[in-house]
Design a protein around this motif. Sequence first.
Motif, PDB file in Angstrom:
ATOM      1  N   GLY A 119      78.290   0.437  34.254  1.00  0.00           N
ATOM      2  CA  GLY A 119      79.140   1.396  34.937  1.00  0.00           C
ATOM      3  C   GLY A 119      80.532   0.877  35.235  1.00  0.00           C
ATOM      4  N   GLN A 120      80.710  -0.442  35.239  1.00  0.00           N
ATOM      5  CA  GLN A 120      82.015  -1.043  35.530  1.00  0.00           C
ATOM      6  C   GLN A 120      82.724  -1.542  34.272  1.00  0.00           C
ATOM      7  OE1 GLN A 120      81.702  -3.776  39.068  1.00  0.00           O
ATOM      8  NE2 GLN A 120      79.525  -3.303  38.836  1.00  0.00           N
ATOM      9  N   LEU A 121      82.159  -1.242  33.104  1.00  0.00           N
ATOM     10  CA  LEU A 121      82.711  -1.750  31.850  1.00  0.00           C
ATOM     11  C   LEU A 121      83.232  -0.597  30.999  1.00  0.00           C
ATOM     12  CD1 LEU A 121      79.832  -4.268  30.967  1.00  0.00           C
ATOM     13  CD2 LEU A 121      82.038  -4.789  32.045  1.00  0.00           C
ATOM     14  N   PRO A 122      84.198  -0.870  30.112  1.00  0.00           N
ATOM     15  CA  PRO A 122      84.710   0.184  29.221  1.00  0.00           C
ATOM     16  C   PRO A 122      83.652   0.620  28.220  1.00  0.00           C
ATOM     17  CG  PRO A 122      85.639  -1.961  28.627  1.00  0.00           C
ATOM     18  CD  PRO A 122      84.905  -2.153  29.915  1.00  0.00           C
ATOM     19  N   ALA A 123      83.878   1.771  27.589  1.00  0.00           N
ATOM     20  CA  ALA A 123      82.905   2.323  26.646  1.00  0.00           C
ATOM     21  C   ALA A 123      82.639   1.349  25.507  1.00  0.00           C
ATOM     22  CB  ALA A 123      83.405   3.655  26.101  1.00  0.00           C
ATOM     23  N   VAL A 124      83.690   0.711  24.996  1.00  0.00           N
ATOM     24  CA  VAL A 124      83.546  -0.368  24.023  1.00  0.00           C
ATOM     25  C   VAL A 124      83.976  -1.649  24.718  1.00  0.00           C
ATOM     26  CG1 VAL A 124      84.292  -1.321  21.816  1.00  0.00           C
ATOM     27  CG2 VAL A 124      83.946   1.151  22.047  1.00  0.00           C
TER      28      VAL A 124
END
Length: 426
Positions: A108-113
């Motif tokens: 949830g705290q990371l970018p999609a890639v």
Amino acid sequence: MATVNPPRGMRDILPADKARRESLLAVIRERYRAHGFDEIETPAVEEYDRLHAGIGGDNEKLSYNILRRGLDADAIRTGADDPSALSDLGLRYDLTVPLARFYASNRGQLPAVFRAIQIGPVWRAERPQKGRYRQFMQCDIDIMGDDSARAEAELMVASLDALGALGLDGATVRVNDRRVLDWMLDDFGFAADERPGVLITIDKLDKIGPDGIVAELRERGATASAVDAFDAYLRRPQTLEYNPYGERQIRKALPEGAPDEIVAHLVGIGEAVAAGTGATDIPLVFDPFLVRGMGYYTGTIFELAHPSVSYSLGGGGRYDGMIGRFLGQQVPAVGFSLGFERLADLLDQAADAGSQAIVLVHDADVPLAELIAHKAALMVHGRVRLERRVKNFKALLERSAADGYNAFATVSAGVEPGTLELKPLS
């Protein structure tokens, strides 16, 4: 009396070697960050069940387990034949399994890639030998959330760039795809349940040659007609023409009828790597017999090769099924690991190249305040070490040079800071 040596298969690293290793790691980190990767850190310890979930291949057998707290003698005797009853934690044996857990926990705290750098020690209960340690450094980059050939290409371009920045030009990447291997084995007629053992044998091709491979497959009791078909394929007539990496090289190396989708994926990786490296000749080589032993690979696999050595300097592959074991939904992922210990042994890069490392050799009567003032004045140029003058002045300088220092000055009482004459240590 206790030994003063480190545990077998582990090492003490002296200051000069530590500085050199950190210099190499700084170059690798800088180049990886330039390619858009972000560094993370995971614990050295993971849960036992996670480390033994059947996704780590043979490495699971080499993991160091941590005894549960509070076990009494009766509990230990009762669980003697069940490691999971005695251990709830273990030291990580690679960085990929912890990364999959990290991504599932922090998605949830990371970018999609997400493009990750992980650098840190791992532990395996190896049989110690030259170049093989029980504690060693791994240097990984991974991309999660991208199922396209772009991810593999980014990893390869970044890794080749890092090697170039370290001064190791001329590296190439051997490429294959686990789906190609599955298709080949199916085409030859090997049964699904015998393919893991067949792959273990094929992985030895470089060591025992075609005759040894065929003989071992027959000893394994593999399907006779499939072994015959594989044997004929290994001995098929081939021209000696050179084909650069691309569709022609890939199809020529495979039996007729290779899946178009997989071939197109591999060709796309090569085109992207060529664009990213600016190389006139794509620095990739298709190898239909590249296996890589990790059980979690699901697609493209690769190894880093250099003409100066016979062993690989790194490798990796796509492991699209791993994160789903922790998250409950599939997430595409692919990673590339540099063999840092092999690189450190191969490269002779000076630590802190371009900056000064100065030894101040002072007389015994120089006041402490003056020594500290001289040191502070020179620290703007690099690192500074104080050494009291000894009778064997030459030996002192030789030891300083061995520790990575490249200049020295002698200090007498009453000399103004900033006026010392620096001389090279050579």
